[in-house]
Scaffold this motif. Structure first.
Motif, PDB file in Angstrom:
ATOM      1  N   ILE A  19       0.837  -1.201   0.000  1.00 58.82           N
ATOM      2  CA  ILE A  19       0.000   0.000   0.000  1.00 58.82           C
ATOM      3  C   ILE A  19       0.870   1.248   0.000  1.00 58.82           C
ATOM      4  CG2 ILE A  19      -1.814   1.276   1.211  1.00 58.82           C
ATOM      5  CD1 ILE A  19      -2.637  -1.494  -0.080  1.00 58.82           C
ATOM      6  N   ALA A  20       1.912   1.239   0.820  1.00 56.03           N
ATOM      7  CA  ALA A  20       2.815   2.390   0.885  1.00 56.03           C
ATOM      8  C   ALA A  20       3.443   2.669  -0.482  1.00 56.03           C
ATOM      9  CB  ALA A  20       3.896   2.147   1.936  1.00 56.03           C
ATOM     10  N   ASP A  21       3.883   1.629  -1.160  1.00 55.85           N
ATOM     11  CA  ASP A  21       4.487   1.799  -2.483  1.00 55.85           C
ATOM     12  C   ASP A  21       3.490   2.416  -3.462  1.00 55.85           C
ATOM     13  OD1 ASP A  21       6.865   0.714  -1.575  1.00 55.85           O
ATOM     14  OD2 ASP A  21       6.543  -1.251  -2.498  1.00 55.85           O
ATOM     15  N   LEU A  22       2.254   1.923  -3.447  1.00 57.89           N
ATOM     16  CA  LEU A  22       1.229   2.447  -4.350  1.00 57.89           C
ATOM     17  C   LEU A  22       0.895   3.912  -4.052  1.00 57.89           C
ATOM     18  CD1 LEU A  22      -1.171  -0.637  -4.436  1.00 57.89           C
ATOM     19  CD2 LEU A  22       0.225   0.225  -6.333  1.00 57.89           C
ATOM     20  N   ILE A  48      -4.260   7.458  -0.334  1.00 60.42           N
ATOM     21  CA  ILE A  48      -4.528   6.181   0.332  1.00 60.42           C
ATOM     22  C   ILE A  48      -5.972   5.759   0.096  1.00 60.42           C
ATOM     23  CG2 ILE A  48      -4.708   5.008   2.578  1.00 60.42           C
ATOM     24  CD1 ILE A  48      -2.323   6.827   3.482  1.00 60.42           C
ATOM     25  N   ALA A  49      -6.884   6.693   0.235  1.00 65.70           N
ATOM     26  CA  ALA A  49      -8.302   6.401   0.026  1.00 65.70           C
ATOM     27  C   ALA A  49      -8.566   5.947  -1.399  1.00 65.70           C
ATOM     28  CB  ALA A  49      -9.149   7.617   0.375  1.00 65.70           C
ATOM     29  N   SER A  50      -7.884   6.552  -2.349  1.00 68.85           N
ATOM     30  CA  SER A  50      -8.044   6.167  -3.748  1.00 68.85           C
ATOM     31  C   SER A  50      -7.541   4.742  -3.977  1.00 68.85           C
ATOM     32  CB  SER A  50      -7.278   7.152  -4.635  1.00 68.85           C
ATOM     33  OG  SER A  50      -7.302   6.731  -5.972  1.00 68.85           O
ATOM     34  N   VAL A  51      -6.403   4.416  -3.405  1.00 66.41           N
ATOM     35  CA  VAL A  51      -5.818   3.083  -3.559  1.00 66.41           C
ATOM     36  C   VAL A  51      -6.688   2.018  -2.885  1.00 66.41           C
ATOM     37  CG1 VAL A  51      -3.862   1.638  -2.834  1.00 66.41           C
ATOM     38  CG2 VAL A  51      -3.443   3.872  -3.879  1.00 66.41           C
TER      39      VAL A  51
END
Length: 77
Positions: A19-22, A48-51
């Protein structure tokens, strides 16, 4: 400091690193967001919300407001 259990649940089986990478942030910072040690900027909250597919404003709502959304967020996928 309040653990963001809703964020952990939404992340599911994906790793914090994934998640952090994205999102373009460090795994350490993402971990601090989940544990409630840090607060994201609006830009980071939106990313973050988008991912993860949720409303970015959840990061900034108080517990009562989040409880209204919790049942929807924690439903099995």
């Amino acid at each position: 400091m309040k653990i963001r259990d809703w964020l952990i649940k939404i992340r599911g089986k994906r790793s914090q690193q994934e998640i952090a990478d994205l999102c373009g942030i460090s795994q350490n910072f993402y971990s601090c967001l989940e544990t409630g040690e840090r607060q994201p900027s609006v830009k980071t909250a939106k990313k973050i919300a988008s991912v993860l597919g949720f409303d970015w404003t959840l990061f900034f709502q108080d517990e009562k407001e989040r409880d209204r959304w919790k049942s929807q967020l924690l439903e099995p996928l």
